[in-house]
Design a protein around this motif. Structure first.
Motif, PDB file in Angstrom:
ATOM      1  N   GLY A  50      62.011 -23.085  77.757  1.00  0.00           N
ATOM      2  CA  GLY A  50      61.020 -22.013  77.815  1.00  0.00           C
ATOM      3  C   GLY A  50      59.592 -22.504  77.827  1.00  0.00           C
ATOM      4  N   ALA A  51      59.344 -23.708  78.255  1.00  0.00           N
ATOM      5  CA  ALA A  51      57.994 -24.266  78.256  1.00  0.00           C
ATOM      6  C   ALA A  51      57.117 -23.544  79.271  1.00  0.00           C
ATOM      7  CB  ALA A  51      58.036 -25.757  78.575  1.00  0.00           C
ATOM      8  N   SER A  52      55.833 -23.380  78.930  1.00  0.00           N
ATOM      9  CA  SER A  52      54.847 -22.822  79.851  1.00  0.00           C
ATOM     10  C   SER A  52      53.899 -23.898  80.372  1.00  0.00           C
ATOM     11  CB  SER A  52      54.033 -21.718  79.170  1.00  0.00           C
ATOM     12  OG  SER A  52      53.335 -22.232  78.047  1.00  0.00           O
ATOM     13  N   ARG A  53      53.904 -25.060  79.712  1.00  0.00           N
ATOM     14  CA  ARG A  53      53.083 -26.192  80.153  1.00  0.00           C
ATOM     15  C   ARG A  53      53.932 -27.462  80.047  1.00  0.00           C
ATOM     16  NH1 ARG A  53      47.696 -24.788  80.287  1.00  0.00           N
ATOM     17  NH2 ARG A  53      47.113 -27.001  80.398  1.00  0.00           N
ATOM     18  N   ILE A  54      53.999 -28.204  81.143  1.00  0.00           N
ATOM     19  CA  ILE A  54      54.788 -29.440  81.169  1.00  0.00           C
ATOM     20  C   ILE A  54      53.903 -30.542  81.733  1.00  0.00           C
ATOM     21  CG2 ILE A  54      56.838 -30.585  82.085  1.00  0.00           C
ATOM     22  CD1 ILE A  54      58.152 -27.859  82.359  1.00  0.00           C
ATOM     23  N   ALA A  55      53.773 -31.629  80.986  1.00  0.00           N
ATOM     24  CA  ALA A  55      52.983 -32.776  81.414  1.00  0.00           C
ATOM     25  C   ALA A  55      53.901 -33.976  81.565  1.00  0.00           C
ATOM     26  CB  ALA A  55      51.875 -33.080  80.413  1.00  0.00           C
ATOM     27  N   ILE A  56      53.792 -34.654  82.702  1.00  0.00           N
ATOM     28  CA  ILE A  56      54.619 -35.837  82.982  1.00  0.00           C
ATOM     29  C   ILE A  56      53.696 -37.036  83.167  1.00  0.00           C
ATOM     30  CG2 ILE A  56      56.393 -36.832  84.481  1.00  0.00           C
ATOM     31  CD1 ILE A  56      55.766 -33.196  84.973  1.00  0.00           C
ATOM     32  N   ASP A  57      53.897 -38.070  82.383  1.00  0.00           N
ATOM     33  CA  ASP A  57      53.156 -39.329  82.514  1.00  0.00           C
ATOM     34  C   ASP A  57      54.132 -40.412  82.963  1.00  0.00           C
ATOM     35  OD1 ASP A  57      50.920 -38.015  81.543  1.00  0.00           O
ATOM     36  OD2 ASP A  57      51.305 -38.614  79.467  1.00  0.00           O
ATOM     37  N   GLY A  62      57.514 -45.205  87.179  1.00  0.00           N
ATOM     38  CA  GLY A  62      58.527 -44.720  86.244  1.00  0.00           C
ATOM     39  C   GLY A  62      59.440 -45.794  85.717  1.00  0.00           C
ATOM     40  N   LYS A  63      59.242 -47.027  86.153  1.00  0.00           N
ATOM     41  CA  LYS A  63      60.133 -48.108  85.707  1.00  0.00           C
ATOM     42  C   LYS A  63      59.870 -48.501  84.265  1.00  0.00           C
ATOM     43  CE  LYS A  63      60.129 -50.032  90.405  1.00  0.00           C
ATOM     44  NZ  LYS A  63      59.708 -51.179  91.251  1.00  0.00           N
ATOM     45  N   THR A  64      58.594 -48.502  83.857  1.00  0.00           N
ATOM     46  CA  THR A  64      58.262 -48.931  82.492  1.00  0.00           C
ATOM     47  C   THR A  64      57.987 -47.765  81.564  1.00  0.00           C
ATOM     48  OG1 THR A  64      55.918 -49.157  83.097  1.00  0.00           O
ATOM     49  CG2 THR A  64      57.322 -51.108  83.319  1.00  0.00           C
ATOM     50  N   LEU A  65      57.619 -46.591  82.101  1.00  0.00           N
ATOM     51  CA  LEU A  65      57.319 -45.443  81.240  1.00  0.00           C
ATOM     52  C   LEU A  65      57.529 -44.141  81.984  1.00  0.00           C
ATOM     53  CD1 LEU A  65      56.137 -44.098  78.655  1.00  0.00           C
ATOM     54  CD2 LEU A  65      53.879 -44.310  79.733  1.00  0.00           C
ATOM     55  N   ILE A  66      58.224 -43.241  81.323  1.00  0.00           N
ATOM     56  CA  ILE A  66      58.303 -41.830  81.722  1.00  0.00           C
ATOM     57  C   ILE A  66      58.137 -41.020  80.445  1.00  0.00           C
ATOM     58  CG2 ILE A  66      59.747 -39.975  82.633  1.00  0.00           C
ATOM     59  CD1 ILE A  66      61.183 -42.061  84.346  1.00  0.00           C
ATOM     60  N   ARG A  67      57.121 -40.196  80.399  1.00  0.00           N
ATOM     61  CA  ARG A  67      56.900 -39.370  79.213  1.00  0.00           C
ATOM     62  C   ARG A  67      56.745 -37.913  79.652  1.00  0.00           C
ATOM     63  NH1 ARG A  67      52.112 -40.904  77.760  1.00  0.00           N
ATOM     64  NH2 ARG A  67      52.780 -42.713  76.525  1.00  0.00           N
ATOM     65  N   VAL A  68      57.567 -37.024  79.097  1.00  0.00           N
ATOM     66  CA  VAL A  68      57.526 -35.598  79.421  1.00  0.00           C
ATOM     67  C   VAL A  68      57.195 -34.825  78.147  1.00  0.00           C
ATOM     68  CG1 VAL A  68      58.815 -33.611  80.269  1.00  0.00           C
ATOM     69  CG2 VAL A  68      59.174 -35.856  81.308  1.00  0.00           C
ATOM     70  N   THR A  69      56.091 -34.088  78.198  1.00  0.00           N
ATOM     71  CA  THR A  69      55.617 -33.315  77.050  1.00  0.00           C
ATOM     72  C   THR A  69      55.652 -31.841  77.410  1.00  0.00           C
ATOM     73  OG1 THR A  69      54.139 -35.139  76.449  1.00  0.00           O
ATOM     74  CG2 THR A  69      53.716 -33.001  75.426  1.00  0.00           C
ATOM     75  N   THR A 152      58.205 -30.506  72.451  1.00  0.00           N
ATOM     76  CA  THR A 152      58.987 -31.750  72.481  1.00  0.00           C
ATOM     77  C   THR A 152      58.279 -32.789  73.344  1.00  0.00           C
ATOM     78  OG1 THR A 152      61.054 -30.500  72.248  1.00  0.00           O
ATOM     79  CG2 THR A 152      61.231 -32.759  73.059  1.00  0.00           C
ATOM     80  N   VAL A 153      58.361 -34.040  72.909  1.00  0.00           N
ATOM     81  CA  VAL A 153      57.898 -35.172  73.707  1.00  0.00           C
ATOM     82  C   VAL A 153      59.073 -36.133  73.859  1.00  0.00           C
ATOM     83  CG1 VAL A 153      56.302 -37.105  73.910  1.00  0.00           C
ATOM     84  CG2 VAL A 153      55.538 -34.959  72.846  1.00  0.00           C
ATOM     85  N   VAL A 154      59.465 -36.385  75.094  1.00  0.00           N
ATOM     86  CA  VAL A 154      60.545 -37.325  75.385  1.00  0.00           C
ATOM     87  C   VAL A 154      59.932 -38.508  76.128  1.00  0.00           C
ATOM     88  CG1 VAL A 154      62.773 -37.700  76.480  1.00  0.00           C
ATOM     89  CG2 VAL A 154      62.221 -35.457  75.531  1.00  0.00           C
ATOM     90  N   GLU A 155      60.077 -39.694  75.553  1.00  0.00           N
ATOM     91  CA  GLU A 155      59.487 -40.893  76.133  1.00  0.00           C
ATOM     92  C   GLU A 155      60.591 -41.887  76.468  1.00  0.00           C
ATOM     93  OE1 GLU A 155      55.608 -42.639  74.669  1.00  0.00           O
ATOM     94  OE2 GLU A 155      57.004 -44.231  74.061  1.00  0.00           O
ATOM     95  N   LEU A 156      60.635 -42.296  77.714  1.00  0.00           N
ATOM     96  CA  LEU A 156      61.632 -43.256  78.189  1.00  0.00           C
ATOM     97  C   LEU A 156      60.909 -44.496  78.684  1.00  0.00           C
ATOM     98  CD1 LEU A 156      64.586 -43.959  78.983  1.00  0.00           C
ATOM     99  CD2 LEU A 156      64.115 -42.874  81.197  1.00  0.00           C
ATOM    100  N   ARG A 157      61.183 -45.640  78.060  1.00  0.00           N
ATOM    101  CA  ARG A 157      60.569 -46.904  78.458  1.00  0.00           C
ATOM    102  C   ARG A 157      61.638 -47.872  78.966  1.00  0.00           C
ATOM    103  NH1 ARG A 157      55.298 -47.800  77.139  1.00  0.00           N
ATOM    104  NH2 ARG A 157      54.298 -46.240  75.772  1.00  0.00           N
ATOM    105  N   ASP A 158      61.197 -48.734  79.859  1.00  0.00           N
ATOM    106  CA  ASP A 158      62.043 -49.827  80.362  1.00  0.00           C
ATOM    107  C   ASP A 158      63.385 -49.309  80.883  1.00  0.00           C
ATOM    108  OD1 ASP A 158      60.012 -51.549  79.525  1.00  0.00           O
ATOM    109  OD2 ASP A 158      60.898 -51.756  77.534  1.00  0.00           O
TER     110      ASP A 158
END
Length: 616
Positions: A50-57, A62-69, A152-158
């Motif tokens: 139900g998010a109204s704002r989604i930020a993707i870094d 995307g190989k070393t960092l994917i962060r979805v807030t 929620t913040v989901v951070e995927l590295r490496d």
């Protein structure tokens, strides 16, 4: 020489139960193909929350960092360990796998990502403190307190550090970043009420915003139109037709571009089923069939189409990445797309893409020797009376100078009770003919240049198609039916569409086993190689699920007949002939493009013409 079997060893094979880490890595190979796949899974989870704002870094493609807030509902601290377990989900209860209303439902994404990368989840639900959990290469740490305002913040590295062999198949950072951009773009089109931000933070710091789409307001179509203009481009939005139709519980809506706004590849075709972006062969084939009569084979339509239906009418659980779907009755969905788009294109009448005029103006702009901005001259537009006085003051014979090189129109004296001026009509009033091929017409706010041969060719073609539709396709019976030997499967596939082929003049009958007898062929095609035609039809059926080959050949003949029966280039036309052609174009659907999808006319607005000459 004894034959060896490399997949079978001498020892008796033993069945083993794989451990959870191996199972998750195998599942990751199906679900997470590349960084864009991980972004897709995480953004879909945010939308489901139900998010109204989604930020993707992202960093390094995307190989070393994917962060979805996101600012969604969050995950409770006690549920975080369960969220990392396979087939654990809050979206279904397992009782009905066909009644699915969310993007995700398998519960595989988070454990799969944790098995091949370093995953950190920080989340907070309303009324509770934030918590975080980490998993690296399948090893899960304990839940710990964290700081987070909401969501929620989901951070995927490496990514793929635990499976180094997968890294060898990764493409360049630029290519992976582009794939992520395309994924976010498709999801943004499906959710106009959500704000999306994609930022590349390679090298550290604030990074660079590569995509942003703010929340759109208004009703469904206003919000969707604004979002498509932002994502696909304003030119698409300006040249797109609104689509809204319903049949047998399936609704189709969205926007489809005019044939003259076509692309060299199928890169601007976006299809969604119940809000889910899909790449489905049946749906893309239906889109192609709808434009079949308006585009040549090397041009592709542009469209963003959404299909909404009861979840029980479509199975989304047929592909690990959920990118393909299967309809209970695919014929209804396909027929809805074809009929709705053709109806919209017919209602568009003679309308052509505005990009044609933009390209024309661009080609006409003078080159400037100095980089400084051009001087703008302030001029008043003369009134009709002033223009008439100026014409009368011209030297004798001035208006006749170019008679040998172009046609001109002599206006009849206006009648006291005449109707509205032809200039007020969409394509205006003919003012002349240049190079014996192009009609110049004046409209209320500009001018129109018409390719007389292309325009009349389309008009004749539409008349021939109408006559064929009313009278049917004449068939010629073969003196000796031609027998074509096929496999039983190909024979059954062909006989399933025999009734449709019969309406096009191709009559087939089973001849025992896998053989068929060709008894009649379309008379307009003349002498045909029946076996080659049958094999071509089977190839199309196998590739697209339907065949347009016979109809394509018939309409190609009609197109050639129309070409030879239309006004030729180099013919001088009288004023009444030119105006009659313009009026017929206004009344004929699809007259804005020729039989190959090229424009039949270009409209230039007076304001744009004046800017070419430095007027303000």
């Amino acid at each position: 020489m004894a034959q060896t079997y490399p997949n079978i060893s001498d020892a008796r094979p033993v069945i083993r139960q794989l451990d959870d880490a191996a199972i998750n890595r195998i599942a990751a190979g199906e679900v997470v193909e590349r960084p864009a796949s991980a972004v897709k899974e995480l953004v879909e989870n945010a939308i489901d929350a139900g998010a109204s704002r989604i930020a993707i870094d992202i960093a390094d493609g995307g190989k070393t960092l994917i962060r979805v807030t996101d600012d969604g509902c969050g995950i409770a601290a006690e549920d975080l360990p369960l969220a990392l377990s396979r087939h654990a989900t809050s979206k279904i209860d397992g009782s009905d796998l066909l009644n699915i209303h969310t993007f995700g439902f398998r519960g595989e994404a988070l454990p799969s990502l944790g098995a091949v990368g370093r995953l950190t989840i920080i989340s907070r639900v309303p009324g509770a403190d934030a918590a975080q959990i980490q998993v690296s290469g399948g090893k899960v740490d304990a839940v710990r307190p964290a700081a987070l305002r909401a969501g929620t913040v989901v951070e995927l590295r490496d990514l793929f550090f635990a499976t180094p062999a997968r890294l060898k198949f990764m493409r360049t950072d630029r290519a992976e970043a582009q794939a992520i951009f395309d994924t976010v773009k498709r999801l943004a089109m499906a959710e106009p009420a959500v704000t999306f931000t994609l930022r590349d933070v390679s090298g550290g710091g604030e990074g660079r915003v590569s995509f942003r789409a703010d929340r759109e307001n208004g009703d469904l179509f206003d919000a969707l139109h604004a979002r498509l203009a932002r994502v696909i481009g304003r030119e698409f939005a300006e040249n797109a037709l609104r689509i809204d139709a319903t049949r047998d519980g399936i609704r189709l809506y969205g926007y489809a571009a005019l044939p003259t706004y076509s692309r060299g590849a199928a890169v601007a075709q976006y299809l969604f089923v119940n809000g889910r972006p899909v790449r489905d062969k049946m749906l893309t084939g239906a889109l192609r069939a709808a434009y079949f009569d308006f585009l040549s084979r090397d041009r592709h339509p542009a469209a963003a189409l959404f299909i909404d239906c009861d979840p029980t009418l479509v199975d989304v659980n047929v592909h690990p990445a959920k990118s393909e779907v299967r309809f209970r009755d695919p014929g209804v969905a396909r027929g809805l797309i074809v009929s709705s788009l053709r109806h919209a294109l017919a209602e568009a009448g003679h309308r052509a893409s505005s990009t044609v005029a933009h390209a024309t103006l661009g080609a006409m702009r003078p080159e400037t020797a100095q980089p400084s901005p051009a001087r703008v001259y302030q001029m008043d537009r003369p009134s009709p009376a002033a223009r008439q006085a100026a014409y009368q003051a011209q030297a004798p014979g001035f208006a006749e100078m170019s008679r040998d090189y172009s046609g001109h129109v002599v206006e009849p004296a206006p009648e006291p009770e005449s109707e509205a001026s032809p200039e007020d009509l969409p394509l205006g009033a003919a003012r002349g003919q240049v190079h014996e091929n192009y009609i110049i017409a004046q409209t209320a706010d500009g001018m129109v240049i018409v390719d007389q041969h292309a325009a009349h060719e389309r008009l004749v073609y539409e008349k021939l198609k109408t006559q064929m539709g009313e009278n049917g396709v004449a068939a010629q019976a073969l003196l000796i039916p031609e027998i074509v030997e096929l496999s039983e499967g190909d024979c059954a596939r062909l006989m399933a569409v025999a009734e449709d082929l019969s309406r096009l003049g191709l009559t087939l009958e089973p001849f025992g086993g896998g053989a068929i007898a060709v008894r009649e062929t379309p008379a307009i095609l003349g002498e045909v190689d029946a076996r080659a035609m049958i094999l071509d039809i089977l190839d199309e059926l196998a590739d697209q699920g339907e065949s347009q080959m016979v109809q394509a050949r018939i309409e190609a003949i009609l197109s050639r007949v129309a070409c030879h029966g239309s006004i030729r280039s180099g013919r001088r036309m009288r004023a009444e002939e030119m105006n009659a052609l313009l009026r017929e174009m206004e009344a004929t659907p699809h007259s804005g493009q020729c039989n190959h999808g090229r424009p039949t006319y270009v409209e230039l607005k007076l304001a744009d013409i004046e800017r070419l000459f430095g007027r303000s």
